[in-house]
Design a protein around this motif. Structure first.
Motif, PDB file in Angstrom:
ATOM      1  N   THR A   1      -5.348   9.025   6.569  1.00 34.01           N
ATOM      2  CA  THR A   1      -6.069   7.756   6.606  1.00 34.01           C
ATOM      3  C   THR A   1      -7.293   7.861   7.506  1.00 34.01           C
ATOM      4  OG1 THR A   1      -4.035   6.513   6.191  1.00 34.01           O
ATOM      5  CG2 THR A   1      -5.878   5.298   7.167  1.00 34.01           C
TER       6      THR A   1
ATOM      7  N   ASP B   1      -9.389  -5.766   5.306  1.00 32.20           N
ATOM      8  CA  ASP B   1      -8.275  -5.026   5.915  1.00 32.20           C
ATOM      9  C   ASP B   1      -8.617  -3.532   5.875  1.00 32.20           C
ATOM     10  OD1 ASP B   1      -5.885  -3.836   6.650  1.00 32.20           O
ATOM     11  OD2 ASP B   1      -4.640  -5.258   5.531  1.00 32.20           O
TER      12      ASP B   1
ATOM     13  N   PRO C   1       0.831  -1.206   0.000  1.00 30.34           N
ATOM     14  CA  PRO C   1       0.000   0.000   0.000  1.00 30.34           C
ATOM     15  C   PRO C   1       0.860   1.249   0.000  1.00 30.34           C
ATOM     16  CG  PRO C   1      -0.746  -1.561   1.666  1.00 30.34           C
ATOM     17  CD  PRO C   1       0.576  -2.059   1.173  1.00 30.34           C
TER      18      PRO C   1
ATOM     19  N   GLY D   1      -6.701   3.667  -5.722  1.00 31.19           N
ATOM     20  CA  GLY D   1      -6.469   2.862  -4.532  1.00 31.19           C
ATOM     21  C   GLY D   1      -7.597   1.892  -4.253  1.00 31.19           C
TER      22      GLY D   1
ATOM     23  N   ARG E   1      -5.213   3.158   1.175  1.00 32.30           N
ATOM     24  CA  ARG E   1      -5.082   3.241  -0.284  1.00 32.30           C
ATOM     25  C   ARG E   1      -6.006   4.305  -0.869  1.00 32.30           C
ATOM     26  NH1 ARG E   1      -2.332  -1.148  -2.800  1.00 32.30           N
ATOM     27  NH2 ARG E   1      -2.108  -3.018  -1.501  1.00 32.30           N
TER      28      ARG E   1
ATOM     29  N   GLU F   1      -7.922  -6.921  -0.291  1.00 31.87           N
ATOM     30  CA  GLU F   1      -8.254  -6.238   0.965  1.00 31.87           C
ATOM     31  C   GLU F   1      -9.756  -6.010   1.102  1.00 31.87           C
ATOM     32  OE1 GLU F   1      -3.938  -4.033   0.669  1.00 31.87           O
ATOM     33  OE2 GLU F   1      -5.776  -2.890   0.314  1.00 31.87           O
ATOM     34  N   TRP F   2     -10.467  -6.094   0.001  1.00 33.73           N
ATOM     35  CA  TRP F   2     -11.930  -6.105   0.056  1.00 33.73           C
ATOM     36  C   TRP F   2     -12.438  -7.027  -1.041  1.00 33.73           C
ATOM     37  CZ3 TRP F   2     -15.385  -4.696  -3.808  1.00 33.73           C
ATOM     38  CH2 TRP F   2     -14.885  -3.912  -4.865  1.00 33.73           C
TER      39      TRP F   2
ATOM     40  N   GLU G   1      -6.946  -0.992  -6.583  1.00 41.73           N
ATOM     41  CA  GLU G   1      -5.770  -1.753  -6.163  1.00 41.73           C
ATOM     42  C   GLU G   1      -6.047  -2.533  -4.890  1.00 41.73           C
ATOM     43  OE1 GLU G   1      -2.201   0.962  -8.122  1.00 41.73           O
ATOM     44  OE2 GLU G   1      -2.720   1.268  -6.018  1.00 41.73           O
ATOM     45  N   SER G   2      -6.899  -2.004  -4.039  1.00 42.20           N
ATOM     46  CA  SER G   2      -7.257  -2.709  -2.819  1.00 42.20           C
ATOM     47  C   SER G   2      -8.002  -3.999  -3.141  1.00 42.20           C
ATOM     48  CB  SER G   2      -8.126  -1.804  -1.934  1.00 42.20           C
ATOM     49  OG  SER G   2      -8.367  -2.392  -0.680  1.00 42.20           O
ATOM     50  N   TYR G   3      -8.836  -3.962  -4.179  1.00 47.45           N
ATOM     51  CA  TYR G   3      -9.501  -5.199  -4.614  1.00 47.45           C
ATOM     52  C   TYR G   3      -8.481  -6.179  -5.176  1.00 47.45           C
ATOM     53  CZ  TYR G   3     -12.608  -8.466  -6.935  1.00 47.45           C
ATOM     54  OH  TYR G   3     -13.254  -9.618  -7.325  1.00 47.45           O
TER      55      TYR G   3
ATOM     56  N   ALA H   1      -5.619  -0.905   5.465  1.00 42.45           N
ATOM     57  CA  ALA H   1      -5.045  -0.829   4.120  1.00 42.45           C
ATOM     58  C   ALA H   1      -6.060  -0.248   3.132  1.00 42.45           C
ATOM     59  CB  ALA H   1      -4.597  -2.214   3.668  1.00 42.45           C
ATOM     60  N   PHE H   2      -7.324  -0.646   3.259  1.00 46.11           N
ATOM     61  CA  PHE H   2      -8.396  -0.173   2.386  1.00 46.11           C
ATOM     62  C   PHE H   2      -8.509   1.349   2.445  1.00 46.11           C
ATOM     63  CE2 PHE H   2     -13.002   0.874   2.042  1.00 46.11           C
ATOM     64  CZ  PHE H   2     -13.276   0.392   0.769  1.00 46.11           C
TER      65      PHE H   2
END
Length: 427
Positions: free
Chosen positions: A40, A77, A32, A92, A84, A101-102, A95-97, A80-81
């Motif tokens: 955040t 997460d 990340p 983000g 990002r 992370e989700w 990219e999280s997918y 991180a979710f």
């Protein structure tokens, strides 16, 4: 609202997916981006407030949930979710997918809700500051002649075998036109021919018609135009597409009527009775829309007709995001930008002598086309892996297809067929 669910309802952790990410191939997915604790925290507050208002059921890794009910979004997460999204916005989010992370049991349903509320997800004050927090499009993705070749190659030269795994036998990579819904795989090839034939009819392609096609795909439109007796010059920037399209033309016995060139549209020469271009303008970029439409005007003979198919987005969203770097541009279509109906008509009006004579929309058909592609891609995951594409690529491609389908199901995206005509002043 945030309440607890039984621990048995807690979704699985995402570490198994994240651990499989090849850091050399996917550096921005494997790790990340750095985001300050304050940024955040602000992002988490904004995102959770938005999710609370949506018809979603959002489950967190600690067993709590929020939302007003509906399709399930599992956030494995949260740190991180939110990190990002705080650092990279929608880039983000995608990219999280990819990192696992989700997830969602039905990603299209979740993404349809998000697409339908896109204009309201970010508070108005933050939208006005988009220039400060949204990533900017890199200049390397400008669709100059050299840049366009690189941009097109990065997608269409991935592998002909990859595309063949999820496309039907026509190898058509654009919206089909069905007779009714729900669509089925067995009807897809006929629906693609129906779409192509409608464009050829709009352009009045018949025996002896001189046709210029901008964007060859894998040759199906050129083959059907030549089968009518037309003489076709087709242009592409993808070497992989050109080579396979040429083979398909020869196999159809139409090599004497079709010429396929590795050529930028700006390099086209000659005059044609008809021009056909399917979902090509999306790859041109706003900077070059006037050049693209002037090229149509310059290459079209007096009295000629141009039939275009184009994906469109709402005008206000296009204006708000046209300079933003998106996940789709980073991973799928570098340099791409969807026009609005207003942008197309304004560009044609201000930069050409052409007239928009007809426009027909059929976005629901694209949603069904994408569903069939996505289901086929999922069914053939092992074959995709056998071609050398890893788990992260497959998650990326699944997200791309689901994300696109959701855009059409929500009405955020649409697809149009245009007829542009050029007056014959000699008569």
């Amino acid at each position: 609202m945030r309440t607890a669910e039984p621990r048995s309802a807690t979704p699985r952790a995402a570490h198994a997916v994240a651990a499989a990410v090849d850091a050399a191939r996917w550096p921005d997915v494997a790790a990340p981006p750095r985001a300050s604790r304050a940024r955040t925290a602000v992002t988490a507050a904004v995102v959770r407030r938005a999710l609370e208002q949506l018809p979603l059921r959002v489950r967190f890794a600690d067993g709590t949930w929020t939302g007003r009910g509906g399709p399930v979004l599992d956030i494995h997460d949260p740190k991180a979710f939110h990190g990002r999204i705080g650092a990279q916005g929608l880039v983000g989010f995608g990219e999280s997918y990819m990192a696992g992370e989700w997830d969602a049991p039905d990603p299209v349903a979740v993404l349809t809700v998000l697409a339908g509320n896109a204009a309201r997800l970010v508070p108005a004050p933050l939208q006005r500051l988009r220039g400060l927090w949204a990533p900017r499009r890199p200049r390397a993705q400008r669709n100059t002649p050299d840049g366009a070749r690189d941009n097109i190659s990065s997608h269409y030269d991935l592998s002909n075998d990859l595309f063949a795994l999820f496309l039907d036998d026509t190898l058509s990579y654009s919206a089909a036109l069905f007779r009714g819904f729900p669509a089925t795989w067995e009807l897809l090839a006929a629906a693609q021919h129906r779409k192509i034939d409608r464009l050829l009819d709009l352009a009045e392609v018949r025996e002896g018609t001189r046709v210029l096609e901008i964007g060859t795909g894998w040759g199906e439109l050129a083959i059907r135009a030549a089968a009518r007796g037309a003489r076709v010059t087709s242009l592409t920037l993808s070497g992989e597409q050109r080579d396979l399209a040429r083979r398909r033309v020869e196999e159809a016995g139409l090599g004497d009527r079709v010429r396929i060139d590795l050529c930028d549209y700006r390099e086209a020469r000659g005059t044609y009775d008809a021009i056909v271009s399917v979902e090509m303008v999306e790859a041109v970029g706003a900077e070059f829309w006037p050049v693209y439409f002037r090229t149509l005007d310059e290459r079209l003979a007096p009295g000629g007709r141009a039939a275009l198919q184009a994906i469109t987005m709402p005008h206000d969203r296009m204006l708000a995001t046209r300079n933003t770097f998106t996940w789709i541009q980073k991973y799928i279509f570098p340099g791409g930008l969807l026009p609005s109906v207003e942008a197309v008509e304004q560009t044609v009006r201000e930069h050409t002598a052409l007239t928009v004579t007809r426009r027909d929309r059929f976005g629901a058909h694209y949603a069904e086309t994408l569903r069939l592609w996505r289901e086929r891609f999922t069914e053939r995951a092992d074959d995709v892996a056998a071609l050398g594409f890893d788990d992260t690529f497959r998650r990326m491609w699944t997200f791309y297809l689901a994300y696109s389908e959701a855009g059409f199901r929500s009405g955020y995206l649409d697809v149009q067929q245009y007829l542009l005509t050029k007056e014959d002043t000699s008569r």
